[in-house]
Design a protein around this motif. Structure first.
Motif, mmCIF file in Angstrom:
data_model
loop_
_atom_site.group_PDB
_atom_site.id
_atom_site.type_symbol
_atom_site.label_atom_id
_atom_site.label_comp_id
_atom_site.label_asym_id
_atom_site.label_seq_id
_atom_site.Cartn_x
_atom_site.Cartn_y
_atom_site.Cartn_z
ATOM 1 N N PHE A 209 0.842 -1.207 0.000
ATOM 2 C CA PHE A 209 0.000 0.000 0.000
ATOM 3 C C PHE A 209 0.871 1.250 0.000
ATOM 4 C CE2 PHE A 209 -2.883 -2.641 3.057
ATOM 5 C CZ PHE A 209 -3.120 -3.565 2.050
ATOM 6 N N PHE A 210 1.810 1.277 0.943
ATOM 7 C CA PHE A 210 2.686 2.446 1.084
ATOM 8 C C PHE A 210 3.614 2.566 -0.126
ATOM 9 C CE2 PHE A 210 1.222 1.761 5.351
ATOM 10 C CZ PHE A 210 1.220 3.011 5.942
ATOM 11 N N TRP A 211 4.102 1.428 -0.595
ATOM 12 C CA TRP A 211 5.046 1.426 -1.708
ATOM 13 C C TRP A 211 4.396 1.967 -2.990
ATOM 14 C CZ3 TRP A 211 10.123 0.963 -2.452
ATOM 15 C CH2 TRP A 211 10.593 0.679 -3.732
ATOM 16 N N GLN A 212 3.196 1.491 -3.310
ATOM 17 C CA GLN A 212 2.527 1.912 -4.544
ATOM 18 C C GLN A 212 2.326 3.418 -4.572
ATOM 19 O OE1 GLN A 212 1.053 -0.471 -7.048
ATOM 20 N NE2 GLN A 212 1.110 1.395 -8.266
ATOM 21 N N ALA A 213 1.807 3.979 -3.476
ATOM 22 C CA ALA A 213 1.561 5.421 -3.437
ATOM 23 C C ALA A 213 2.862 6.208 -3.547
ATOM 24 C CB ALA A 213 0.821 5.790 -2.151
ATOM 25 N N SER A 214 3.879 5.774 -2.805
ATOM 26 C CA SER A 214 5.159 6.500 -2.819
ATOM 27 C C SER A 214 5.833 6.433 -4.178
ATOM 28 C CB SER A 214 6.093 5.925 -1.747
ATOM 29 O OG SER A 214 5.575 6.143 -0.458
ATOM 30 N N GLN A 215 5.741 5.287 -4.853
ATOM 31 C CA GLN A 215 6.397 5.162 -6.147
ATOM 32 C C GLN A 215 5.693 5.952 -7.245
ATOM 33 O OE1 GLN A 215 9.536 3.649 -6.734
ATOM 34 N NE2 GLN A 215 9.323 4.019 -4.539
ATOM 35 N N GLU A 216 4.380 6.127 -7.116
ATOM 36 C CA GLU A 216 3.699 7.008 -8.068
ATOM 37 C C GLU A 216 4.207 8.436 -7.914
ATOM 38 O OE1 GLU A 216 1.965 5.974 -10.457
ATOM 39 O OE2 GLU A 216 1.500 3.930 -9.816
ATOM 40 N N VAL A 217 4.455 8.839 -6.671
ATOM 41 C CA VAL A 217 5.029 10.171 -6.414
ATOM 42 C C VAL A 217 6.440 10.250 -6.989
ATOM 43 C CG1 VAL A 217 5.735 11.819 -4.639
ATOM 44 C CG2 VAL A 217 3.616 10.510 -4.356
ATOM 45 N N GLU A 218 7.225 9.185 -6.789
ATOM 46 C CA GLU A 218 8.600 9.171 -7.301
ATOM 47 C C GLU A 218 8.628 9.282 -8.823
ATOM 48 O OE1 GLU A 218 11.092 9.657 -5.730
ATOM 49 O OE2 GLU A 218 11.233 8.563 -3.856
ATOM 50 N N GLU A 219 7.679 8.626 -9.486
ATOM 51 C CA GLU A 219 7.614 8.693 -10.946
ATOM 52 C C GLU A 219 7.439 10.141 -11.410
ATOM 53 O OE1 GLU A 219 7.167 5.925 -13.571
ATOM 54 O OE2 GLU A 219 8.490 5.096 -12.025
ATOM 55 N N GLU A 220 6.624 10.892 -10.691
ATOM 56 C CA GLU A 220 6.379 12.281 -11.080
ATOM 57 C C GLU A 220 7.551 13.175 -10.691
ATOM 58 O OE1 GLU A 220 2.622 14.002 -10.644
ATOM 59 O OE2 GLU A 220 1.509 12.139 -10.915
ATOM 60 N N ARG A 221 8.174 12.867 -9.555
ATOM 61 C CA ARG A 221 9.375 13.630 -9.174
ATOM 62 C C ARG A 221 10.466 13.454 -10.220
ATOM 63 N NH1 ARG A 221 9.602 11.989 -2.782
ATOM 64 N NH2 ARG A 221 8.384 13.742 -1.958
ATOM 65 N N ALA A 222 10.558 12.246 -10.770
ATOM 66 C CA ALA A 222 11.583 11.969 -11.780
ATOM 67 C C ALA A 222 11.370 12.811 -13.037
ATOM 68 C CB ALA A 222 11.568 10.485 -12.138
ATOM 69 N N LEU A 223 10.129 13.274 -13.239
ATOM 70 C CA LEU A 223 9.829 14.140 -14.374
ATOM 71 C C LEU A 223 10.083 15.616 -14.052
ATOM 72 C CD1 LEU A 223 6.479 12.473 -15.530
ATOM 73 C CD2 LEU A 223 8.749 12.198 -16.554
ATOM 74 N N GLY A 224 10.575 15.865 -12.818
ATOM 75 C CA GLY A 224 10.895 17.235 -12.423
ATOM 76 C C GLY A 224 9.723 18.036 -11.913
ATOM 77 N N ARG A 225 8.634 17.374 -11.527
ATOM 78 C CA ARG A 225 7.440 18.071 -11.065
ATOM 79 C C ARG A 225 7.502 18.351 -9.567
ATOM 80 N NH1 ARG A 225 2.925 14.272 -14.165
ATOM 81 N NH2 ARG A 225 3.552 14.806 -16.304
ATOM 82 N N ASN A 226 7.164 19.583 -9.177
ATOM 83 C CA ASN A 226 7.083 19.908 -7.756
ATOM 84 C C ASN A 226 5.711 19.488 -7.221
ATOM 85 O OD1 ASN A 226 5.205 21.934 -8.471
ATOM 86 N ND2 ASN A 226 6.843 23.462 -8.674
ATOM 87 N N LEU A 227 5.456 19.747 -5.922
ATOM 88 C CA LEU A 227 4.208 19.281 -5.311
ATOM 89 C C LEU A 227 2.977 19.835 -6.023
ATOM 90 C CD1 LEU A 227 2.670 17.788 -3.091
ATOM 91 C CD2 LEU A 227 2.967 19.805 -1.624
#
Length: 423
Positions: A209-227
């Motif tokens: 549960f925690f991993w899926q949500a965090s990795q979706e955030v990481e995918e977007e961070r990798a694109l250079g997106r802020n919060l």
């Protein structure tokens, strides 16, 4: 700015693989050593009797992981980060405590299983191998990245397809297997309900549960997106999430089904209804691999362990970092995320310490799955509440289907855990 071909010119296969990411890795990590052991014990004890769980658990897994992925995409934060802003500290840290207990037990079981299996083919004590595997995983995470680990070891997990091939060499009673798959006959007994809790716990696990949500955030961070840029999700992004999660969960349950089927046709059919050692579990692959069965089994456990253990430790680190408002990520170097990696190292150390308590590795693998099954329902309840809350999700709350199946998952897992205690 360079001109790229429009998406419609890509073929469907390219688009399909482009959509795969956190969901696929989550599915691969789900078939960790604890899962392999639990499915093997299921087939050995009950034969074909619990094959139906592979069908039933699939929509349950998809629903929960979709809600977690949607949460990460829409809010731009991980699960613990959302809980920190929405609920009191005792709810937040209570959820983190459930995760840490489940994960540390699971880390210990997976490391112990990897060591036990390696001892089987080398003759060198598992107490030598478990620290080596721990050091190897921590070293990879400190000086490389989880993505690099996944690129290397995901190929080793393909060894698990040996269970699929073995089924066609093992004199499977396909008629009985099909009946058991489509027409469940639950048995009211402590052992049956206990194994059911273990199956649900190893397929629908808190760390995922925690991993899926965090990795979706990481995918977007990798694109250079802020919060601010991460908040919200387009229909295309949600479609890609569905493809990713469906594929990952299908791959996980496909392997699960054939492990149960193969062990039922090989172990249970020949009177082996109790698995006490890694050698006994490996015997399921003998019809295909002969004496190499032990090697195949060991490679499968090592590959899935190298994928699963970093996810277990990493989800602990993500949860604590988000709950405490620390900066940290597996994509950052340790120098820039000392507390994050400190939590990760502590989880690995605690898991390793349990392995030196002299507990039986095979039993520990199964009981870690049962532990996950008992601790998952409260976390599923929180996921249901936050992904249905418009103050958190805006107009992009979970779909009616996701919420309905999510509630079924919560009720079923709660009933199974209570039933295990009552039976």
């Amino acid at each position: 700015m360079p001109i790229t071909d429009p998406p419609q010119k890509q073929n469907h296969l390219e688009l399909f693989f482009a959509d795969l990411g956190p969901g696929l890795i989550t599915g691969c990590a789900d078939d960790d050593p604890s899962g392999i052991s639990t499915y093997s014990m299921t087939g050995a004890i009950f034969g074909y009797g619990l094959l139906w769980t592979a069908l039933i658990s699939f929509p349950l897994m998809v629903s929960v992981q979709m809600m977690c992925g949607r949460l990460g995409m829409v809010t731009g934060r991980g699960l613990a980060g959302v809980l920190r802003r929405r609920y009191s500290k005792w709810v937040l840290w209570g959820a983190c405590a459930l995760l840490i207990v489940a994960n540390v037990v699971n880390i210990a079981a997976d490391l112990g299983g990897m060591g036990d299996a390696t001892q089987m083919i080398t003759g060198i004590s598992a107490l030598v191998w478990t620290p080596l595997y721990t050091a190897l995983i921590v070293g990879f995470l400190l000086w490389s990245s989880y993505r690099h680990i996944a690129r290397i070891f995901k190929w080793i997990t393909l060894v698990l397809l040996a269970y699929v091939v073995t089924a066609f060499f093992a004199n499977v009673d396909w008629h009985q297997a099909l009946l058991a798959t489509l027409l469940p006959h639950p048995v009211w007994s402590h052992d049956y309900v206990e194994v059911l809790v273990g199956i649900l716990g190893t397929t629908i696990s808190p760390y995922l549960f925690f991993w899926q949500a965090s990795q979706e955030v990481e995918e977007e961070r990798a694109l250079g997106r802020n919060l601010a840029q991460r908040k919200g999700a387009t229909e295309a992004e949600l479609r890609a999430l569905r493809v990713d999660v469906f594929t990952g969960m299908f791959a996980s349950n496909f392997v699960m089904y054939f492990i149960i089927l193969t062990t039922a046709a090989t172990l249970h059919a020949h009177g082996i209804v109790k698995i006490d050692t890694a050698k006994q579990a490996a015997e399921a692959l003998r019809p295909l691999a002969g004496n190499a069965a032990y090697l195949l089994f060991t490679l499968g456990l090592i590959g899935t362990g190298m994928l699963g253990v970093p996810v277990l430790a990493g989800s602990c680190a993500y949860a604590i970092a988000e709950a405490a408002a620390w900066r940290g990520s597996l994509e950052k170097k340790p120098r820039g995320a000392k507390r994050f990696y400190g939590v990760l190292g502590a989880a690995m150390t605690l898991g390793l310490a349990i392995d030196f308590a002299g507990l039986d590795a095979v039993k520990m693998l199964f009981w870690s799955a049962v532990t996950n099954g008992i601790l998952a329902p409260p976390l599923i309840l929180l996921i249901l509440l936050v992904t249905s809350d418009r103050t958190v999700m805006g107009e992009q709350i979970s779909s009616v289907a996701e919420r309905t199946i999510g509630w079924v998952t919560f009720v079923l897992m709660t009933a199974a855990a209570v039933g295990m205690l009552v039976a």
